[in-house]
Motif scaffolding. Structure first.
Motif, PDB file in Angstrom:
ATOM      1  N   VAL A  45      73.607   1.022  80.261  1.00 39.39           N
ATOM      2  CA  VAL A  45      73.252   1.098  79.165  1.00 39.39           C
ATOM      3  C   VAL A  45      72.853  -0.104  78.261  1.00 39.39           C
ATOM      4  O   VAL A  45      71.799   0.454  77.551  1.00 39.39           O
ATOM      5  CB  VAL A  45      74.175   1.906  77.494  1.00 39.39           C
ATOM      6  N   LEU A  46      73.064  -1.241  78.786  1.00 39.42           N
ATOM      7  CA  LEU A  46      71.935  -2.873  77.790  1.00 39.42           C
ATOM      8  C   LEU A  46      71.263  -2.960  78.277  1.00 39.42           C
ATOM      9  O   LEU A  46      70.160  -3.816  77.903  1.00 39.42           O
ATOM     10  CB  LEU A  46      73.680  -3.963  78.415  1.00 39.42           C
ATOM     11  N   VAL A  78      68.007  -1.863  64.876  1.00 37.65           N
ATOM     12  CA  VAL A  78      66.703  -2.944  65.543  1.00 37.65           C
ATOM     13  C   VAL A  78      65.222  -2.769  64.908  1.00 37.65           C
ATOM     14  O   VAL A  78      64.542  -3.341  64.168  1.00 37.65           O
ATOM     15  CB  VAL A  78      66.739  -3.094  67.103  1.00 37.65           C
ATOM     16  N   ASN A  79      65.324  -1.524  65.190  1.00 35.24           N
ATOM     17  CA  ASN A  79      63.439  -0.500  64.451  1.00 35.24           C
ATOM     18  C   ASN A  79      63.112  -0.994  62.496  1.00 35.24           C
ATOM     19  O   ASN A  79      62.357  -1.080  62.485  1.00 35.24           O
ATOM     20  CB  ASN A  79      63.401   1.075  64.732  1.00 35.24           C
ATOM     21  N   SER A  87      61.890   7.944  75.506  1.00 39.41           N
ATOM     22  CA  SER A  87      62.143   7.148  77.141  1.00 39.41           C
ATOM     23  C   SER A  87      62.669   7.493  78.537  1.00 39.41           C
ATOM     24  O   SER A  87      62.670   6.980  78.949  1.00 39.41           O
ATOM     25  CB  SER A  87      62.182   5.475  76.385  1.00 39.41           C
ATOM     26  N   ALA A  88      64.353   8.216  77.748  1.00 34.27           N
ATOM     27  CA  ALA A  88      64.954   8.077  78.596  1.00 34.27           C
ATOM     28  C   ALA A  88      65.518   7.026  79.529  1.00 34.27           C
ATOM     29  O   ALA A  88      65.848   7.143  80.655  1.00 34.27           O
ATOM     30  CB  ALA A  88      63.590   9.512  80.221  1.00 34.27           C
ATOM     31  N   GLU A  89      65.411   5.818  78.576  1.00 31.29           N
ATOM     32  CA  GLU A  89      66.329   4.610  78.785  1.00 31.29           C
ATOM     33  C   GLU A  89      67.588   4.608  78.635  1.00 31.29           C
ATOM     34  O   GLU A  89      69.077   4.381  79.289  1.00 31.29           O
ATOM     35  CB  GLU A  89      65.474   3.585  78.566  1.00 31.29           C
ATOM     36  N   ASN A 144      65.449  -2.050  78.387  1.00 28.65           N
ATOM     37  CA  ASN A 144      64.263  -2.103  78.266  1.00 28.65           C
ATOM     38  C   ASN A 144      63.080  -1.456  76.832  1.00 28.65           C
ATOM     39  O   ASN A 144      62.102  -0.935  77.108  1.00 28.65           O
ATOM     40  CB  ASN A 144      64.242  -0.616  79.142  1.00 28.65           C
ATOM     41  N   ILE A 145      64.097  -0.464  75.973  1.00 31.43           N
ATOM     42  CA  ILE A 145      63.235  -0.278  74.634  1.00 31.43           C
ATOM     43  C   ILE A 145      63.018  -1.619  73.288  1.00 31.43           C
ATOM     44  O   ILE A 145      61.712  -1.106  73.647  1.00 31.43           O
ATOM     45  CB  ILE A 145      64.071   0.843  73.671  1.00 31.43           C
TER      46      ILE A 145
END
Ligand code: NAD
Ligand code: WQD
Length: 339
Positions: free
Chosen positions: A40-41, A21-22, A186-188, A46-47
């Motif tokens: 996980v989704l 995505v980035n 981010s620990a997401e 969130n990211i």
């Protein structure tokens, strides 16, 4: 480019979705959640700020994979989906050959029918066994696999090479990962081991947080710097970024193409060095003891990553310290979420 990510809810797959995505790619995930969770989704959302298209499906299913590829106008596939527990593969080889080889052949067949050209495959440094010389280059001879899991990666690479030799109009890259560790800063998202972890870093973090009583270091009488095994530990975000580089290389290839790349840091660290660094960067003490060797363990291995640097134009950016900090932050996050 719309990219199908099989196993995209898993450890490496989820971090790769973020980097895709980035970099402006549009990922679509297929995962049967066999070794991952729907949570996980949420972490991914969130990211990146939106829902990545997700299908809870098995990538051994020809019709389902074909329909998803057609619906999303997929132009490239990253095939992460596989079983990866080395010990379990010794007990249940058929399960491993069926899923790891079966799913790859299914993906290739669907690619033939739908005319998808580009494939990136998750291979492993396990194909080198205990090499005669380190660091290993991509030309280092492969050794007989120590486990059915390892053999699935060796066989998969042979299959891919044969497919390209036959003149099939596909462009394929196999990426040989060394030891991916850490988590998204981010620990997401991070690693979600199923049951008792067999890999070192989740065992370290689970011991530090009190889920496990103590870590056993498997052997201290090897011919290495301090007697413990040496590995090439790479931050999972660095590893994820290499998949973007691989897709960019494939995009530019017109004809049948196959190549393989090592993905590591180019440096080896011993298990005892990992423990010491983990304690230092996170300011804590780990309960560990030296135990006997683990059967099947390679004494020392790390990768020569010059080829990836030159051809993929990729290199690692994160340090061992960052990897071990991020792994710990992720474990703390799991605790907060009662996992
Ligand atoms: P993981 O288990 O976290 O991710 C794999 C994902 O694939 C999981 O989410 C699982 O649910 C899914 N999956 C498995 N079989 C499936 C199927 N038939 N259909 C749909 N989904 C399926 O593992 P990982 O650590 O992210 O590894 C990803 C890939 O990288 C694997 O191919 C693995 O063999 C390879 N690899 C991993 C390491 C490592 O140390 N983690 C090292 C070298 C290579
Ligand atoms: C690392 C080091 C252990 C746990 C495995 C697969 C390989 C590849 C990467 C996928 C070793 C030591 C571990 C513990 C310990 N995966 N250790 N105490 O063995 O390098 O490779 O993952 O392709 O195929 O075999 O990784 O994390 O299991 O172990 O001392 O409780 O940590 O002996 O030296 P390994 P690992």
């Amino acid at each position: 480019m719309n990219v199908l990510v099989t196993g995209g809810a898993g450890f490496i797959g989820s971090h790769t979705v973020v980097e895709l995505v980035n970099a402006g790619f549009s990922p679509v995930i297929i995962d049967n959640l066999n070794n991952s969770s729907e949570s996980v989704l949420t972490g991914l959302k969130n990211i990146i700020g939106f829902d990545v298209p997700f299908y809870k499906a098995d990538c051994n299913d020809f019709e389902v994979v074909k329909d998803i590829i057609v619906k999303h106008k997929i132009e490239g596939i990253i095939h992460f989906a596989a079983y990866k527990a080395v010990g379990e593969s010794v007990e249940k080889p058929i399960k491993y050959y069926k899923n790891n080889i079966g799913s790859l052949v299914n993906i290739l067949e669907v690619m033939q029918v739908t005319k998808v050209k580009n494939l990136v495959f998750s291979s492993s440094c396990t194909v080198y066994g205990q090499p005669d010389h380190i660091p290993v280059t991509e030309d280092t001879p492969k050794k007989k696999a120590e486990s059915p899991y390892g053999n699935t990666k060796a066989i998969a690479e042979d299959i891919l090479e044969d497919v390209i030799k036959s003149g099939e109009q596909m462009s394929i890259i196999s990426l040989r990962y060394f030891n991916p560790i850490g988590a998204h800063p981010s620990a997401e998202i991070g690693e979600l081991p199923n049951g008792v972890p067999s890999n070192l870093i989740p065992f370290v973090t689970q011991t530090a947080i009190g889920k496990r009583n103590k870590l056993v270091v498997f052997g201290s009488d090897y011919n290495t710097v301090d007697g413990s095994n040496v590995r090439d530990f790479i931050h999972v975000v660095d590893l994820a970024k290499a998949h973007v580089s691989a897709l960019n290389l494939l995009k530019g290839k017109e004809t049948a193409f196959y190549d393989v790349f090592n993905l590591g840091t180019g440096t080896g660290n011993s298990v005892l060095e990992i423990i010491k660094t983990f304690e230092e960067v996170n300011n804590l003490k780990l309960n560990y003891e030296i135990g006997p060797r683990r059967s099947g363990d390679v004494e020392k291995i790390y990768g020569d990553v010059e080829k990836a640097s030159k051809i993929l134009n990729w290199k690692t950016e994160k340090s061992l310290e960052e990897s071990l900090k991020d792994a710990w932050t992720w474990e703390l996050k799991l605790k907060n979420n009662n996992n």
